[in-house]
Design a protein around this motif. Structure first.
Motif, PDB file in Angstrom:
ATOM      1  N   ALA A 145      -9.743  15.278   3.100  1.00  0.00           N
ATOM      2  CA  ALA A 145      -8.861  16.001   4.016  1.00  0.00           C
ATOM      3  C   ALA A 145      -7.701  15.122   4.499  1.00  0.00           C
ATOM      4  O   ALA A 145      -6.613  15.624   4.772  1.00  0.00           O
ATOM      5  CB  ALA A 145      -9.659  16.515   5.213  1.00  0.00           C
ATOM      6  N   GLU A 146      -7.933  13.806   4.598  1.00  0.00           N
ATOM      7  CA  GLU A 146      -6.907  12.908   5.113  1.00  0.00           C
ATOM      8  C   GLU A 146      -5.902  12.538   4.026  1.00  0.00           C
ATOM      9  O   GLU A 146      -6.224  12.519   2.833  1.00  0.00           O
ATOM     10  CB  GLU A 146      -7.535  11.629   5.673  1.00  0.00           C
ATOM     11  N   LEU A 147      -4.685  12.238   4.456  1.00  0.00           N
ATOM     12  CA  LEU A 147      -3.609  11.844   3.558  1.00  0.00           C
ATOM     13  C   LEU A 147      -3.178  10.413   3.861  1.00  0.00           C
ATOM     14  O   LEU A 147      -3.124  10.009   5.016  1.00  0.00           O
ATOM     15  CB  LEU A 147      -2.411  12.775   3.718  1.00  0.00           C
ATOM     16  N   MET A 148      -2.825   9.650   2.810  1.00  0.00           N
ATOM     17  CA  MET A 148      -2.297   8.301   2.958  1.00  0.00           C
ATOM     18  C   MET A 148      -0.821   8.309   2.584  1.00  0.00           C
ATOM     19  O   MET A 148      -0.447   8.756   1.487  1.00  0.00           O
ATOM     20  CB  MET A 148      -3.045   7.321   2.049  1.00  0.00           C
ATOM     21  N   ARG A 193       0.824  -1.216   0.000  1.00  0.00           N
ATOM     22  CA  ARG A 193       0.000   0.000   0.000  1.00  0.00           C
ATOM     23  C   ARG A 193       0.853   1.260   0.000  1.00  0.00           C
ATOM     24  O   ARG A 193       0.445   2.296  -0.551  1.00  0.00           O
ATOM     25  CB  ARG A 193      -0.944   0.015   1.226  1.00  0.00           C
ATOM     26  N   LEU A 194       2.025   1.196   0.593  1.00  0.00           N
ATOM     27  CA  LEU A 194       2.903   2.362   0.630  1.00  0.00           C
ATOM     28  C   LEU A 194       3.538   2.666  -0.720  1.00  0.00           C
ATOM     29  O   LEU A 194       4.047   3.766  -0.930  1.00  0.00           O
ATOM     30  CB  LEU A 194       4.003   2.154   1.671  1.00  0.00           C
ATOM     31  N   SER A 195       3.525   1.685  -1.629  1.00  0.00           N
ATOM     32  CA  SER A 195       4.241   1.866  -2.897  1.00  0.00           C
ATOM     33  C   SER A 195       3.336   1.744  -4.116  1.00  0.00           C
ATOM     34  O   SER A 195       3.806   1.421  -5.205  1.00  0.00           O
ATOM     35  CB  SER A 195       5.383   0.842  -3.003  1.00  0.00           C
ATOM     36  N   CYS A 196       2.032   2.001  -3.952  1.00  0.00           N
ATOM     37  CA  CYS A 196       1.125   1.977  -5.096  1.00  0.00           C
ATOM     38  C   CYS A 196       0.134   3.134  -4.996  1.00  0.00           C
ATOM     39  O   CYS A 196      -0.088   3.680  -3.914  1.00  0.00           O
ATOM     40  CB  CYS A 196       0.395   0.644  -5.202  1.00  0.00           C
ATOM     41  N   GLU A 197      -0.453   3.476  -6.136  1.00  0.00           N
ATOM     42  CA  GLU A 197      -1.345   4.631  -6.187  1.00  0.00           C
ATOM     43  C   GLU A 197      -2.774   4.305  -5.767  1.00  0.00           C
ATOM     44  O   GLU A 197      -3.495   5.182  -5.292  1.00  0.00           O
ATOM     45  CB  GLU A 197      -1.371   5.207  -7.609  1.00  0.00           C
ATOM     46  N   ALA A 211       2.181  12.228  -0.141  1.00  0.00           N
ATOM     47  CA  ALA A 211       1.054  11.393   0.298  1.00  0.00           C
ATOM     48  C   ALA A 211      -0.107  11.477  -0.689  1.00  0.00           C
ATOM     49  O   ALA A 211      -0.273  12.463  -1.412  1.00  0.00           O
ATOM     50  CB  ALA A 211       0.607  11.826   1.685  1.00  0.00           C
ATOM     51  N   LEU A 212      -0.921  10.416  -0.703  1.00  0.00           N
ATOM     52  CA  LEU A 212      -2.092  10.360  -1.571  1.00  0.00           C
ATOM     53  C   LEU A 212      -3.252  11.113  -0.938  1.00  0.00           C
ATOM     54  O   LEU A 212      -3.505  10.978   0.259  1.00  0.00           O
ATOM     55  CB  LEU A 212      -2.495   8.909  -1.811  1.00  0.00           C
TER      56      LEU A 212
END
Length: 484
Positions: free
Chosen positions: A471-474, A192-196, A457-458
């Motif tokens: 509003a939140e960022l991933m 999840r950290l390395s995909c869009e 961040a996404l």
């Protein structure tokens, strides 16, 4: 053969003694009491003026020797236990500096970058110190909590060394000509950290090691990450000899909780880690009984000292503090020591905690609005904010924090699944370490690094109550598209 270096301070190996603090009558004590402070009434019930353990932090301009300070308070250091402690390590693995401290009648001194002492005294005596020019903070000591969800732990079958698939890493080229690697037996949080886009589960369980992770070949090479936690199982094969213990608040350095080993694994282990080449330094501030506030201050103070020494040494790549513990309400001692850390150029990632409420009510995450630390909330495999995760303006970014598989303390190959913002925080710690190698100009600039991490961040992917607010960022490492 063990390759780690063990160094710890005997300064605070024991818990605070409940020694009665009697207000001295010396005229020198006047500086430590303001005229309007209430005094205990003779024969009055002690229940109205109870004893507590306090942590007192000195102002930066209070540089006098401890003996002189305590003499002014009305205490004499004659006959007290004077100790010299070795903290931190140099490039040769030997003690890097010595510090003299006192342990007398339950009063203990500690700290080099933030001088402090702990004391057991009545509330009236603490009130009498209010406004003292030598102090910037005086507060009751507060136990911290681990930021994982109780009952979520699932110890998984250890994978035999012969079956761990150490060669399941495919080398590729990236557009900017840097080498990158795709790992094919990764836990879901790394993918999840390395995909869009949201992960297509395709019948896999969140605890299956069947996901793909893309990362730079450098992967945080040479960065120092200080794990402020329960210790680390340094013998775990996943750390490849890169994990060492450098500080303990206790007379032991083993990870008797498993929490610290799990967090360290998400940061830096070979199969479960974000930044697979970093140096991991264990700062043991808690055990099965919990975490003491003064342990946090003393442990981070030791990390700051080592960081300041490392800055001028060849090969220094940067320093990261990963802190998956906290409490409510916000604690001034947490603010003071973390402020010192970022002023020294250390990068800090903390857990938002797990009460499903406003993160601004919890320490140390509440201070993310005042100093450039990164406060991390937790999301699940469906990109939904975890039901336990704190939220609000004090959460800077979210990262995977549900069913996270990582290293554990049961043996040299042990793994476990845990839930919590504890599990999300180290993912961001690893990302910071990775970015320090990619962006050397950010090495001593925590504010710019925080802006950089949040900028990558996404946006518009985190759901809450099945609604995407935007509003939140991933957290994301910036690789385009999704892994094959």
């Amino acid at each position: 053969m063990k390759t780690f270096t063990l160094l710890y301070t005997t300064l605070i190996l024991t818990t605070l003694q409940s020694t009665v603090f009697t207000a001295p009558t010396s005229t020198k004590h006047k500086r430590w009491r303001h005229p309007g402070a209430k005094r205990p009434v003779a024969g009055h019930s002690t229940d109205d003026d109870p004893f507590h353990d306090y942590i007192a932090i000195l102002s930066d301009d209070e540089t006098r020797p401890w003996a002189e300070i305590f003499d002014e308070m009305g205490f004499s250091t004659k006959g007290s236990k004077k100790m010299t402690h070795s903290l931190g390590v140099n490039s040769n693995g030997k003690p890097s500096y010595n510090m003299t401290s006192y342990d007398m009648n339950g009063i203990k001194t500690f700290g080099k970058n933030l001088r402090a002492f702990t004391i057991n005294m009545r509330e009236s005596d603490a009130e009498g110190m209010d406004g003292n020019p030598s102090l910037v903070s005086l507060e009751k000591t507060q136990m911290r909590q681990w930021a994982f969800v109780p009952g979520s732990k699932k110890v998984l079958p250890s994978i035999p060394l012969a079956e761990q698939g150490f060669r399941d890493f495919g080398l590729r080229k990236r557009q900017d000509n840097l080498m990158w690697i795709q790992q094919g037996n990764a836990p879901w949080n790394l993918q999840r950290l390395s995909c869009e886009h949201k992960i297509d589960i395709k019948g896999r369980l969140p605890t299956d090691l069947k996901f793909n992770y893309r990362f730079d070949e450098t992967a945080g090479n040479g960065v120092d990450v200080y794990v402020v936690d329960s210790g680390i199982n340094v013998d775990h094969v996943e750390f490849q000899g890169r994990a060492r213990m450098m500080f303990s608040y206790f007379g032991k350095v083993n990870d008797d909780v498993g929490h610290g080993t799990h967090c360290a694994g998400t940061i830096a282990s070979l199969h479960y880690g974000v930044a697979k080449n970093v140096n991991i330094w264990g700062i043991k501030v808690g055990d099965s009984n919990g975490v003491n506030g003064e342990a946090i201050v003393a442990g981070i103070d030791a990390a700051i000292t080592r960081h300041n020494q490392r800055k001028s040494q060849p090969g220094f790549m940067g320093s990261v503090i990963s802190m998956s513990v906290g409490t409510a309400p916000p604690q001034q001692s947490d603010f003071m020591i973390l402020q010192k850390a970022v002023q020294a150029g250390m990068h800090v990632s903390v857990a938002a905690m797990n009460s499903a409420t406003d993160a601004c009510s919890f320490s140390p995450g509440a201070f993310s609005q005042q100093i450039p630390i990164i406060n991390v909330g937790a999301a699940d495999i469906d990109d939904t904010r975890a039901p336990f995760s704190n939220f609000g303006k004090c959460v800077d970014v979210y990262a995977p924090g549900v069913s996270i598989v990582s290293t554990f303390n049961n043996d040299a190959t042990g793994i476990a699944s845990l839930d919590g913002t504890s599990m999300a925080c180290p993912a961001v710690s690893g990302m910071i370490a990775d970015e320090l190698v990619r962006n050397p100009k950010l090495r001593l600039d925590p504010a710019a690094m925080k802006k950089h991490i949040l900028g990558k961040a996404l946006k518009g992917v985190i759901k809450s109550d099945n609604v995407i607010t935007g509003a939140e960022l991933m957290a994301n490492n910036g690789f385009p598209g999704d892994p094959k």
